[in-house]
Design a protein around this motif. Structure first.
Motif, PDB file in Angstrom:
ATOM      1  N   GLY A 139       0.796  -1.215   0.000  1.00  0.00           N
ATOM      2  CA  GLY A 139       0.000   0.000   0.000  1.00  0.00           C
ATOM      3  C   GLY A 139       0.829   1.266   0.000  1.00  0.00           C
ATOM      4  O   GLY A 139       0.438   2.268  -0.605  1.00  0.00           O
TER       5      GLY A 139
ATOM      6  N   THR B 151      -4.588  -2.088  -5.155  1.00  0.00           N
ATOM      7  CA  THR B 151      -3.857  -1.947  -3.893  1.00  0.00           C
ATOM      8  C   THR B 151      -4.779  -1.467  -2.789  1.00  0.00           C
ATOM      9  O   THR B 151      -4.726  -1.956  -1.648  1.00  0.00           O
ATOM     10  N   GLY B 152      -5.623  -0.486  -3.089  1.00  0.00           N
ATOM     11  CA  GLY B 152      -6.554   0.029  -2.098  1.00  0.00           C
ATOM     12  C   GLY B 152      -7.488  -1.034  -1.561  1.00  0.00           C
ATOM     13  O   GLY B 152      -7.738  -1.110  -0.356  1.00  0.00           O
TER      14      GLY B 152
ATOM     15  N   SER C 262      -2.913  -7.910  -3.554  1.00  0.00           N
ATOM     16  CA  SER C 262      -1.683  -7.142  -3.356  1.00  0.00           C
ATOM     17  C   SER C 262      -0.606  -7.551  -4.359  1.00  0.00           C
ATOM     18  O   SER C 262       0.105  -6.709  -4.912  1.00  0.00           O
TER      19      SER C 262
ATOM     20  N   ARG D  44      -3.040   0.848  -8.501  1.00  0.00           N
ATOM     21  CA  ARG D  44      -3.316   1.595  -7.280  1.00  0.00           C
ATOM     22  C   ARG D  44      -4.723   1.296  -6.754  1.00  0.00           C
ATOM     23  O   ARG D  44      -4.949   1.213  -5.542  1.00  0.00           O
TER      24      ARG D  44
ATOM     25  N   TYR E 284      -5.897   4.952  -5.243  1.00  0.00           N
ATOM     26  CA  TYR E 284      -5.785   4.054  -4.083  1.00  0.00           C
ATOM     27  C   TYR E 284      -6.991   4.228  -3.163  1.00  0.00           C
ATOM     28  O   TYR E 284      -7.589   3.255  -2.697  1.00  0.00           O
TER      29      TYR E 284
END
Length: 410
Positions: A19, A102-103, A78, A99, A47
């Motif tokens: 992250g 990832t969030g 991830s 992104r 994100y």
């Protein structure tokens, strides 16, 4: 079985790493890849677009389908996200997608991983853990992940080969090793059968979000939690950029690590500042926040890397006190059955502040950064006054004995 929590903590560590590994690289994408300041800040905002909605639903989903499936999904997301980011030289689309994913991964790690670790730190899974271990363990995992992810990625991008690829490859290799460990962890929340956790919209309902104290004390503060972090290590490196030559990337990494390090170091102090009779800790966090923004104004005006560093430390302290004091406030007004849901709401509101760098970049054609940061300082002071006016209002009659979770942003 007693150490099963370690695998979940490792998963949280890896998701936290993923992250925050991108944040110190913003300078690289702007200077080396040629993206505009606005585009780079939009990468940062993507994100939040993935994280905030996920935080609102993953707690209820884990209540229904179990902790393990969602945590495994977080680790897979991830890995996928870093794979997409490693393709970033091909254009902005993989970066935006990476992104966003990832969030989602970090949201699951924060909401579900924290809960699973806490449950695995209590009987019958762990009969020797000290009181509070269920809060400290996930907090430490996320803190180390956020901090080391940023630090290692920044160092690799500054001095390693293939700077737009190597940081993400390291994360993929590290994270992939966690999946087999997770699959052997005991499930603490077996899959629910029809109707056990509610149906339809009721499954995601969080009545505590309408509590007057949440609305008057927690809500005005929450967006500043990660808003402070965003200003410290996303906005300020770009404002003072160009003063350090080829050291810009290393400097951006330093700001990130100092912000998060200060936030982690001050959290024990935040717990001592907290009082059940008023919102003292929340008010103090907002005062420090305003001071940090004030220092940012001067640093932006002078384009001083040293003042930006001081601002990062002050804003990091504000963040650390704010995130813990907010969690303590919501724990006091929330029934146990709703705690996971309201924690997700709190973090979702907090991460809205992470969009601040994008908003500032979008408005930079209308006003200078010193002016905009000055306006933020005034808004923060106004919020402080609102919170102070309700500091003793709507206090809970009964104060449940719960642990306070501690964590840092991505």
């Amino acid at each position: 079985m007693r150490r099963s929590w370690l695998a979940v903590a490792a998963a949280m560590f890896c998701c936290g790493w993923g992250g925050n590994q991108f944040t110190p690289l913003l300078v690289m994408y702007r200077e080396s890849a040629g993206y505009s300041v606005l585009t780079v800040d939009e990468f940062l905002g993507a994100y939040v677009v993935g994280l905030a909605p996920a935080l609102l639903v993953v707690g209820a989903l884990s209540n229904r389908y179990g902790r393990r499936p969602l945590t495994v999904a977080a680790v897979i997301f991830s890995v996928l996200a870093s794979g997409l980011l490693a393709l970033g030289e091909a254009g902005p689309v993989p970066i935006f997608l990476g992104r966003f994913v990832t969030g989602v991964a970090v949201a699951i790690a924060m909401a579900v991983g924290t809960t699973w670790t806490k449950e695995l730190s209590e009987p019958p899974f762990d009969t020797v853990a000290k009181p509070g271990a269920g809060a400290r363990r996930p907090a430490l995992a996320l803190t180390l992940g956020f901090g080391l992810g940023a630090g290692v990625a920044g160092v690799l991008a500054q001095w390693g080969p293939w700077p737009m690829v190597t940081p993400y490859v390291v994360h993929v290799v590290l994270t992939a090793t966690v999946i087999p460990l997770l699959l052997r962890c005991p499930e603490t929340r077996p899959r629910a059968v029809g109707g056990v956790v509610g149906t339809g919209a009721s499954r995601f309902s969080v009545p505590t979000a309408r509590h007057p104290r949440f609305l008057r004390v927690v809500l005005p503060m929450a967006p500043w939690v990660f808003g402070a972090a965003g200003v410290a290590y996303a906005t300020m490196p770009q404002v003072v950029g160009g003063r350090l030559g080829h050291w810009d990337l290393a400097y951006s990494t330093l700001l990130t690590v100092c912000t998060l390090g200060a936030g982690a170091a001050v959290q024990p102090i935040a717990k001592r500042l907290d009082r059940v009779t008023d919102a003292r800790a929340v008010v103090i966090s907002m005062i420090i926040m305003s001071c940090g923004l004030g220092i940012s104004v001067v640093g932006a005006y002078l384009r001083s890397p040293w003042l930006a560093l001081v601002a990062a430390v002050v804003l990091g302290c504000a963040y650390g006190i704010a995130v813990v004091s907010g969690l303590l406030e919501i724990q006091r007004i929330t029934p146990a059955a709703e705690l996971a849901g309201i924690t997700g709401v709190y973090y979702a509101l907090a991460y809205v502040g992470f969009l601040l760098p994008t908003v500032l970049a979008a408005l930079s054609g209308l006003a200078s950064y010193p002016v905009m940061l000055g306006a933020l300082a005034l808004i923060a002071l106004t919020g402080t006054a609102v919170i102070a006016s309700s500091t003793r209002a709507h206090l809970p009659v009964v104060v449940p004995a719960t642990d306070a979770a501690e964590t840092v942003p991505g």
